[in-house]
Design a protein around this motif. Structure first.
Motif, PDB file in Angstrom:
ATOM      1  N   PRO A   1      -5.595   2.865  -3.748  1.00  0.00           N
ATOM      2  CA  PRO A   1      -4.325   2.910  -3.013  1.00  0.00           C
ATOM      3  C   PRO A   1      -3.094   2.987  -3.918  1.00  0.00           C
ATOM      4  N   LEU A   2      -3.277   3.320  -5.204  1.00  0.00           N
ATOM      5  CA  LEU A   2      -2.150   3.430  -6.121  1.00  0.00           C
ATOM      6  C   LEU A   2      -1.906   4.881  -6.516  1.00  0.00           C
ATOM      7  N   ASP A   3      -2.195   5.799  -5.616  1.00  0.00           N
ATOM      8  CA  ASP A   3      -1.988   7.209  -5.902  1.00  0.00           C
ATOM      9  C   ASP A   3      -0.560   7.619  -5.551  1.00  0.00           C
TER      10      ASP A   3
ATOM     11  N   GLN B   1       2.674  -4.774  -6.370  1.00  0.00           N
ATOM     12  CA  GLN B   1       2.409  -6.014  -5.654  1.00  0.00           C
ATOM     13  C   GLN B   1       1.893  -5.730  -4.254  1.00  0.00           C
ATOM     14  N   SER B   2       2.475  -4.723  -3.602  1.00  0.00           N
ATOM     15  CA  SER B   2       2.091  -4.406  -2.232  1.00  0.00           C
ATOM     16  C   SER B   2       0.703  -3.796  -2.147  1.00  0.00           C
ATOM     17  N   LYS B   3       0.408  -2.859  -3.045  1.00  0.00           N
ATOM     18  CA  LYS B   3      -0.850  -2.127  -2.960  1.00  0.00           C
ATOM     19  C   LYS B   3      -1.920  -2.604  -3.937  1.00  0.00           C
ATOM     20  N   GLY B   4      -1.488  -3.222  -5.048  1.00  0.00           N
ATOM     21  CA  GLY B   4      -2.460  -3.688  -6.024  1.00  0.00           C
ATOM     22  C   GLY B   4      -2.926  -5.108  -5.775  1.00  0.00           C
ATOM     23  N   LEU B   5      -2.066  -5.930  -5.157  1.00  0.00           N
ATOM     24  CA  LEU B   5      -2.428  -7.322  -4.870  1.00  0.00           C
ATOM     25  C   LEU B   5      -2.585  -7.587  -3.383  1.00  0.00           C
ATOM     26  N   GLY B   6      -2.282  -6.619  -2.555  1.00  0.00           N
ATOM     27  CA  GLY B   6      -2.434  -6.774  -1.113  1.00  0.00           C
ATOM     28  C   GLY B   6      -2.918  -5.481  -0.496  1.00  0.00           C
ATOM     29  N   ASN B   7      -3.165  -5.518   0.811  1.00  0.00           N
ATOM     30  CA  ASN B   7      -3.641  -4.304   1.490  1.00  0.00           C
ATOM     31  C   ASN B   7      -3.028  -4.143   2.879  1.00  0.00           C
TER      32      ASN B   7
ATOM     33  N   TYR C   1      -0.309 -13.939   2.155  1.00  0.00           N
ATOM     34  CA  TYR C   1      -0.843 -13.319   0.933  1.00  0.00           C
ATOM     35  C   TYR C   1      -0.793 -11.790   0.971  1.00  0.00           C
ATOM     36  N   MET C   2      -0.223 -11.211   2.030  1.00  0.00           N
ATOM     37  CA  MET C   2      -0.148  -9.751   2.184  1.00  0.00           C
ATOM     38  C   MET C   2      -1.536  -9.114   2.073  1.00  0.00           C
ATOM     39  N   LEU C   3      -2.542  -9.846   2.513  1.00  0.00           N
ATOM     40  CA  LEU C   3      -3.923  -9.431   2.272  1.00  0.00           C
ATOM     41  C   LEU C   3      -4.811  -9.813   3.438  1.00  0.00           C
ATOM     42  N   ASP C   4      -5.548  -8.833   3.977  1.00  0.00           N
ATOM     43  CA  ASP C   4      -6.604  -9.108   4.940  1.00  0.00           C
ATOM     44  C   ASP C   4      -7.908  -9.166   4.155  1.00  0.00           C
ATOM     45  N   PRO C   5      -8.444 -10.365   3.901  1.00  0.00           N
ATOM     46  CA  PRO C   5      -9.603 -10.470   2.998  1.00  0.00           C
ATOM     47  C   PRO C   5     -10.850  -9.761   3.511  1.00  0.00           C
TER      48      PRO C   5
ATOM     49  N   PHE D   1     -11.050  -1.505   2.252  1.00  0.00           N
ATOM     50  CA  PHE D   1     -10.015  -0.739   2.927  1.00  0.00           C
ATOM     51  C   PHE D   1      -8.627  -1.303   2.639  1.00  0.00           C
ATOM     52  N   SER D   2      -7.652  -0.402   2.617  1.00  0.00           N
ATOM     53  CA  SER D   2      -6.253  -0.763   2.444  1.00  0.00           C
ATOM     54  C   SER D   2      -5.443  -0.018   3.492  1.00  0.00           C
ATOM     55  N   GLU D   3      -4.350  -0.635   3.951  1.00  0.00           N
ATOM     56  CA  GLU D   3      -3.523  -0.064   5.009  1.00  0.00           C
ATOM     57  C   GLU D   3      -2.413   0.785   4.399  1.00  0.00           C
ATOM     58  N   TYR D   4      -2.370   2.068   4.753  1.00  0.00           N
ATOM     59  CA  TYR D   4      -1.316   2.961   4.287  1.00  0.00           C
ATOM     60  C   TYR D   4      -0.084   2.830   5.170  1.00  0.00           C
ATOM     61  N   THR D   5      -0.271   3.068   6.454  1.00  0.00           N
ATOM     62  CA  THR D   5       0.755   2.849   7.464  1.00  0.00           C
ATOM     63  C   THR D   5       0.139   1.966   8.541  1.00  0.00           C
TER      64      THR D   5
END
Length: 370
Positions: free
Chosen positions: A32-34, A247-253, A309-313, A320-324
């Protein structure tokens, strides 16, 4: 020129760290860091996507300059005797220019490219014949529209769109010297001039230098004229936007909208669970009946923890990570996947501990009918 200190390119599978901004902009990263994710972040959360579009359009202008010079190179050497080609090739054609900010590898080649485009030799004596199919004219007569949103593109390469001279073929056919000038003017009139449609804020001295170079007697269109502005925008994104992106995409999803919905649902569930707990206690209901409190408390604490934690474990452990909002995509960056898995296990452990403690408190406390 600014001297950027970036990590050397490391294969994705061997990169045991978060990528740098230059690696993201150079498309050396995956979800998710593209670059696609960074574009969405700059558009939806940072509200400064014009800065990223400017950087991408300047990079595309450099590509156009390369295509033009390659075509010019072919036209000059087409009829050159074989013995003379090697000696002329090095002095005439600046091969291998880089795309990064000034100070990156390829800077010398970029300077040669710019010097060549500024020379009378390159611009007048050997200019390729104009193509009948070229659709470029002066921006003041065309009314160019700003770059379309990256979200509407079908390609993975932001910086290519239907309104740009990047539509010429990969070998530069159909590209004229006037197209380079139109591309440079479009960048100036779209992003830099005060009151422009997608104006970005840069120091007045940089703006004046760019404007004088493009509109002055030299009428420059070489990529080097944007170096100072490009460096300034790169440093601004690196300082103000990129840490939040990591922080948003690397530590959370999760995206902010999803986090807010989870907080609201979590708080409603928590107050509902507490209200129901006191009713069952003061009605002296059995502990078996009160076990139903586990459901609302679990929902409440899970959603509150995911917001905190900005994260759904669970989603992170599934990869999976949330884009929108409600749009989930698979995590492909190995270091991010490893990092999120560790954070997910820790978050789940804390969640289960708090949930179990509160549920036991309200289930095991003695009841008293009022």
């Amino acid at each position: 020129m600014a001297d950027h200190d970036h990590h050397a390119h490391v294969p994705i599978q061997h990169r045991n760290r978060f990528p740098t901004l230059f690696e993201v902009l150079s498309r050396q990263t995956v979800a998710p860091l593209d670059l696609f994710s960074f574009y969405i972040y700059m558009r939806d959360q940072q509200r400064s996507v014009d800065y990223l579009d400017f950087w991408l359009d300047v990079a595309q202008h450099l590509q156009l300059c390369r295509l033009y010079v390659r075509r010019l190179h072919r036209s000059v050497f087409e009829d050159t005797p074989e013995m003379e080609k090697n000696s002329k090739r090095e002095s005439f054609f600046p091969e291998g220019a880089g795309e990064g900010p000034s100070g990156e590898k390829g800077e010398v080649s970029d300077q040669r490219l710019s010097a060549f485009l500024r020379s009378d030799h390159g611009s007048r004596q050997h200019s390729p014949h104009p193509s009948q199919g070229s659709n470029y004219s002066h921006p003041s007569t065309r009314g160019d529209l700003p770059r379309p949103s990256f979200m509407t593109m079908d390609t993975s390469s932001p910086g290519e769109d239907s309104n740009s001279p990047g539509q010429v073929s990969s070998n530069g056919n159909g590209l004229r010297r006037e197209d380079l000038r139109a591309s440079a003017e479009k960048i100036l009139y779209t992003y830099l001039l005060p009151g422009s449609e997608r104006e970005i804020i840069i120091p007045q001295s940089i703006l004046q230098d760019v404007q004088d170079a493009i509109e002055g007697p030299d009428q420059r269109s070489d990529p080097e004229l944007f170096d100072a502005a490009k460096d300034y925008v790169f440093q601004a994104m690196e300082r103000d936007a990129f840490p939040g992106f990591l922080q948003s995409k690397g530590l959370g999803n999760l995206v902010p909208q999803s986090m807010m919905i989870r907080l609201i649902v979590g708080l409603i569930s928590f107050f509902g669970a507490v209200w129901a707990s006191f009713i069952l206690i003061f009605l002296d209901k059995s502990r078996v009946t009160r076990c139903w409190l586990i459901l609302p408390f679990t929902v409440a604490f899970y959603f509150i923890f995911t917001h905190q934690y900005m994260l759904d474990p669970i989603l992170a452990l599934l990869g999976f990570s949330e884009y929108t909002l409600m749009d989930f995509n698979r995590i492909r960056e190995p270091f991010v996947k490893k990092t999120l898995n560790k954070r997910s296990i820790t978050t789940l452990g804390l969640f289960l501990l708090v949930d179990a403690a509160v549920c036991c408190l309200f289930i095991l406390v003695p009841g008293k009918r009022l």
